[in-house]
Design an enzyme around this catalytic site. Sequence first.
Site, mmCIF file in Angstrom:
data_model
loop_
_atom_site.group_PDB
_atom_site.id
_atom_site.type_symbol
_atom_site.label_atom_id
_atom_site.label_comp_id
_atom_site.label_asym_id
_atom_site.label_seq_id
_atom_site.Cartn_x
_atom_site.Cartn_y
_atom_site.Cartn_z
ATOM 1 N N ASP A 102 -28.121 5.381 0.053
ATOM 2 C CA ASP A 102 -28.696 6.027 1.211
ATOM 3 C C ASP A 102 -28.334 7.591 1.567
ATOM 4 O O ASP A 102 -28.902 8.217 2.521
ATOM 5 C CB ASP A 102 -29.065 5.367 2.354
ATOM 6 C CG ASP A 102 -27.164 4.461 2.554
ATOM 7 O OD1 ASP A 102 -26.456 4.975 2.043
ATOM 8 O OD2 ASP A 102 -27.236 3.726 3.622
ATOM 9 N N HIS B 64 -20.996 -3.234 6.920
ATOM 10 C CA HIS B 64 -20.524 -2.985 8.362
ATOM 11 C C HIS B 64 -20.351 -4.263 9.258
ATOM 12 O O HIS B 64 -19.515 -4.287 10.144
ATOM 13 C CB HIS B 64 -21.919 -2.616 9.031
ATOM 14 C CG HIS B 64 -22.423 -1.432 8.631
ATOM 15 N ND1 HIS B 64 -21.949 -0.205 8.879
ATOM 16 C CD2 HIS B 64 -23.731 -1.066 8.082
ATOM 17 C CE1 HIS B 64 -22.514 0.939 8.696
ATOM 18 N NE2 HIS B 64 -23.562 0.726 7.917
ATOM 19 N N ASP C 229 -21.809 4.802 0.277
ATOM 20 C CA ASP C 229 -22.912 4.667 1.216
ATOM 21 C C ASP C 229 -23.089 5.819 2.161
ATOM 22 O O ASP C 229 -21.903 6.287 2.496
ATOM 23 C CB ASP C 229 -22.909 3.157 1.840
ATOM 24 C CG ASP C 229 -24.124 2.838 2.808
ATOM 25 O OD1 ASP C 229 -24.857 2.097 2.232
ATOM 26 O OD2 ASP C 229 -24.393 3.371 3.841
ATOM 27 N N HIS D 170 -23.471 5.624 5.297
ATOM 28 C CA HIS D 170 -22.972 5.187 6.456
ATOM 29 C C HIS D 170 -21.347 4.763 6.427
ATOM 30 O O HIS D 170 -20.984 4.210 5.290
ATOM 31 C CB HIS D 170 -23.637 4.021 7.041
ATOM 32 C CG HIS D 170 -25.123 4.302 7.287
ATOM 33 N ND1 HIS D 170 -25.941 3.912 6.384
ATOM 34 C CD2 HIS D 170 -25.777 4.821 8.451
ATOM 35 C CE1 HIS D 170 -27.263 4.185 6.999
ATOM 36 N NE2 HIS D 170 -27.175 4.827 7.976
HETATM 37 ZN ZN LIG Z 1 -26.027 2.743 4.653
#
Ligand SMILES: [Zn+2]
Length: 307
Positions: free
Chosen positions: A244, A124, A161, A163
Amino acid sequence: MKTGIITTDSFVNHNTGLGHPERADRVSVIVENLKKFEKKLIWKKPTTVDKKFLRITHSSNYVNMIENSFPEKGFSYLDGDTVVSPGSKKATFDAVGSIISAIDGVINKDFKNAFCAVRPPGHHSEQEKAMGFCIFNNIAVGANYLISKYKYKKIAIIDFDVHHGNGTQDIFFNNEKVLYISTHQYPYYPGSGSYKEKGKYNNVLNIPLPAGTNSNEYLDAYEHVLKKLKEYKPEFVLFSAGFDAHKDDPLAQLQLTSKDYYKITKRTLDSVKNYCDGKVVSILEGGYDLNALKESSQYHINALLEF
Ligand SMILES: [Zn+2]
């Protein structure tokens, strides 16, 4: 040849405070579990990063700001959920140093491929912005290191991931030497990652998936990843390995099982083996259920070991 595992004790000293999902146990459970497979693995510590390699990915101002942001006691907040404490400084630099160690080790043939068990995660983190538990964008620093030091021209980053890796996409959006592919829950945090975001050179492939996506649906969608990889023919492959998207993860709503991480990894490696000559480095991103994280990372590494 064996698989390299890059990790170090400093990661447990990155204290994010009581109740924070991105916590020290995440790396500890992975490392303890991998000790059972010691004979097949080569353990290596992170190297000290030459800051000039950080400054290719992040601005000088940002690198300086981060260096001075670690408190002598207590906590500081780099954004609403990115917390640092006194032990975080060494962990933050060691997380980046891990991917450098892993890349050097693969290129020098100390091991065939490698997994970096690190925290803080990185995907991120943008050029000038810490967010989502991420401080330096570890995998982006690794890709830029491959370009700058080893003169690679085609690197694929596969980010599974749950996200979207907004930071990695941001850093390489205009860079044809890097293909960034992400599968992620969408719409969801951090908000980016629509299929319309394609990169200046068609070098970004986003595969947004609705909450509730199960194993079969995910693996069907993953065929688009494999197709893109075969078209691009990467010389080096990097995984942003967040676990995740697992059905037990408390932070998101995809429904993968631990074994799916073997399938994802194996299928990816099979699709690129003619191009990258086995040169693969993976680095931990998210994954917040400890048992799911332990099992899923093991399945992922099993595929690396077989490759
Ligand atoms: Zn994540």
